[in-house]
Design a protein around this motif. Sequence first.
Motif, mmCIF file in Angstrom:
data_model
loop_
_atom_site.group_PDB
_atom_site.id
_atom_site.type_symbol
_atom_site.label_atom_id
_atom_site.label_comp_id
_atom_site.label_asym_id
_atom_site.label_seq_id
_atom_site.Cartn_x
_atom_site.Cartn_y
_atom_site.Cartn_z
ATOM 1 N N GLY B 67 1.046 -0.986 -0.274
ATOM 2 C CA GLY B 67 -0.146 0.469 0.001
ATOM 3 C C GLY B 67 0.836 0.884 0.041
ATOM 4 N N LEU B 68 2.173 1.416 1.030
ATOM 5 C CA LEU B 68 3.002 2.144 0.735
ATOM 6 C C LEU B 68 3.506 2.654 -0.415
ATOM 7 N N VAL B 69 4.275 1.522 -0.890
ATOM 8 C CA VAL B 69 4.782 1.559 -2.741
ATOM 9 C C VAL B 69 3.716 2.017 -3.715
ATOM 10 N N GLU B 70 2.270 1.769 -3.489
ATOM 11 C CA GLU B 70 1.580 2.344 -4.133
ATOM 12 C C GLU B 70 1.646 4.123 -4.377
ATOM 13 N N ARG B 71 1.438 4.017 -2.929
ATOM 14 C CA ARG B 71 1.077 5.941 -2.051
ATOM 15 C C ARG B 71 2.521 6.580 -2.846
ATOM 16 N N PHE B 72 3.480 5.789 -2.475
ATOM 17 C CA PHE B 72 5.153 6.951 -2.976
ATOM 18 C C PHE B 72 4.499 7.086 -4.861
#
Lengths: 343, 139
Positions: B67-72
Motif C-alpha cells: 500500500g505504501l509503495v502504491e502511495r509513493f
Amino acid sequence: MANNEWLSEVRSMVGREYGRIYAWDEVNPAMVRQWCEVMGVENPLYTDPEYAVQTEFEGMVAPPAMLQAWCLEGLHMNNYPPGSTDENPYGVLKLIEAQGYPAVVAVNSELSFDRYVKMGERLYYTTRFADMGEEKTTGLGAGFFVTLIQTFYSEAPDKERLKGKEDEKVGELLFRVFKFKPAQRPKSEAKKDDQGQEEKKAEKPAIKRPKPGISDDTRFFWDGCEAGELRVQHCKCCDKLQHPPAPVCVHCQSFELDYKVASGKGELYSFVVMHYPVVPPFEHPNPIGLIQLDEGVRMPVGLTGVDPEALQNGEVKIGQRMQVEFQTFDDELTLPLFRPVDA
Amino acid sequence: MTAMNTKQFNDVSLGETLPELNIPITVALITGGAIATRDYFPGHHDKDAANELGSPHVFMNILTTNGLVERFVGQWCGPTGRLQNLKIKLGVPNYPGDHMTFTGEVTELDAETRTAVVSLKGKNSMGNHVTGSVAVVLP
C-alpha cells in the motif's frame, strides 16, 4: 543430501493447482476508504464517486495494491467463506516444515494487474505451487525458496453467467518464501533460560559500528581515542613514528615502543567514496580518507563534515587541511574522524 | 483534497527521480495497516506475540508495504496513472519508532504502451525494508 525421498515427493508436487478461496466481502467503498486512510493514499479514483464516474471506469475502483486483502480469511485462521476449497494451498510448506525447517520469511511479492476491480465485484483466487529450489544456505540459515502463484478472478454474477459470461482474471501474485532451519544464535538460548522475561525487554536490534579487534600492541591507540588523544606509536630507540601499531619497530626492529600524542592535524593524502554495498550504519555513500599527519605517518579514517559529491567533483581536493574529531558511536566506541578545516 | 499531479507520459524522462517520501513507522500504522488489509497475524498487532517470535515489537505486514509503495508512486504520477504491476523484494522489518524513506527513479520507458517503470527503495535505520519496481501506464 541425507534423505532425498521426501524432497522428491515435495518436488513431484510442483505445478499442482489448488482450488478457489473466496473473498468474504465484495469489493466495497467502506473497506477501500479505510485502506486509503491508513495507507495515506489520496487518489480520488478510489474514494470520490463524482471524480471516478468521469474516468474510463465510470465509477470507483479498488486500489490495485489492495488486491490480496479481499481474499484473506480475517480474524479466524483458515476460516474461508462458503464455496472455498478445503485443500490447504500452503500444505507444501507444512511438508517442508515437518523435515526440520520450521521458520519462514517472505522474500518476494510480485503483483500484476490485468485490470482494476470495481465496487460490487466478488473475487476469488486459485493457487499454484510453482517452484521449489535446491537447498540453499543464507544468512538466516539453510532452507528452500518456495514460489506460489495466486491467480485472482472476478466471479461473473449469476444472471450474467446464464448469458454465458465467464469469470474474468483480474490479477496475479507471485509469492516467494524462504522456508528454513534458523542458524544457531547464542542470544536466543539465553532468552529461553529467563522464562521469556528477556524477550519482553527485547529492543529494536540496533545496527552498531563493528568494533575493532584490540590487542596489547594496539590498546594504547583505542585508549587514546577514549581520552580524546590521537596516539601514534613511537620507537624509543630510533625515535621514529609508525602507524598502524605493530609489535616491533619497522625501522630498527626494536621492541622498545611507546607512543606520542599527535597534533591531530594533517592533510588529505587520498580518499575513496564507498557506494556499494550499502553498509548500515555507515553513511551512504561513505567517504573514507587517508590522512597524512603533520607528524609524518598516514592514517586511514572516516571523514566527517565532507559532502561525498564535493570529493568527487573536486571541490574538496587532495592536500585539503584536515583536523581530527573524536566521535562516539553507540555509546561505546570512540573513533578518530577527520574534518576539513581552513588552511 | 490536495491538488494532485497528473503526470503525462511525455513529461517523464529516463532517470527522473521521484520526490522522496518519508513515512514515520508507528504502532498505529502497523496495526491499522494489518487490519485494513485483513491480516490478523498476531505479529502485526500483538507486541507479546511479536516478542515470542523474537521480534522487539510488532512489525509491518507485506500488504501494508504494498500500500505504501502504491502511495509513493501514486503521489508522483497522480490519479490518472494506472498500475500494471508492483514487484517488491523484502528486506529488514519496519518496527515502530523508525522512519522509512522512499526514493525512486524512472528506469524504463516504453512509448508504445506509455508505460514507465519506477525502481524504488524504502529504507529505514537498519537498511532497505523494501526494494522493487512499479510499472505504470500514463496518459
